[in-house]
Scaffold this motif. Structure first.
Motif: not given
Length: 141
Positions: A63-64, A120-125, A134-138
Motif C-alpha cells: 500500500x505504501x 512513521x506516524x503516517x503509516x502507524x496512525x 511495518x511502520x518502521x520498515x516503510x
C-alpha cells in the motif's frame, strides 16, 4: 544537457524557434533519456523480487510502494532541477563534481531521515493494518 544540445545546433533558443522545430528533433533528443530511465527504473522490479518474501509476510507494505517510489522520484527531480540551474548560472561546474556529490549525499541523508520520521506516524496512525514493524520498515525506506 540533452535538450540544450539539440537546440544549440540551431542557435539561440526562442519561443518561435521552439515552435518551429520539428517534432522529430525533440523526440530524438528526449527518447534515449526516457528509455535509459526506464531501464534504470526496472531495477525497482528486481528489488521487489528480492524482497518478495518480506512483502508477502507484510502485505501492507504494498500500500505504501507508490508513496516510496513517488517520494524518490520527487527528491531526485528536485535535485536535478536545482543542479541544472546552478550549472546554467555557473554557480557550480563539472569540476566541482566531488564536492557537489558529497553535499547532495548529505542533503539526501538529512532529507531521508526527516521524511522517514514523517512517514512513521503516517503509516502507524493512518493504516489500520500496519503494525509497528511495518511502520518502521516503510519509514526506513
Amino acid at each position: 544537457r540533452c535538450f540544450a544540445a539539440a537546440r544549440s545546433s540551431r542557435g539561440t533558443s526562442s519561443r518561435a524557434e521552439y515552435l518551429d522545430t520539428s517534432l522529430y528533433v525533440d523526440v530524438r533528443a528526449r527518447l534515449p533519456w526516457l528509455v535509459g530511465l526506464m531501464l534504470v527504473q526496472s531495477l525497482s522490479g528486481v528489488i521487489v523480487e528480492i524482497f518478495s518474501s518480506l512483502i508477502s509476510d507484510h502485505i501492507v507494505l504494498t500500500a505504501f510502494l507508490t508513496m516510496l517510489v513517488g517520494g524518490g522520484g520527487n527528491a531526485s527531480g528536485q535535485t536535478i532541477a536545482d543542479l541544472v540551474q546552478r550549472l546554467r548560472t555557473g554557480e557550480v561546474s563539472p569540476a566541482d563534481f566531488g564536492s557537489v556529490l558529497a553535499r547532495e549525499a548529505s542533503i539526501g541523508a538529512i532529507l531521508g531521515l526527516t521524511v522517514g520520521a514523517c512517514a512513521f506516524p503516517r503509516v502507524s496512525l493512518l493504516s489500520k493494518h500496519a503494525g509497528l514493524v511495518d511502520a518502521v520498515a516503510v519509514s526506513r525506506c
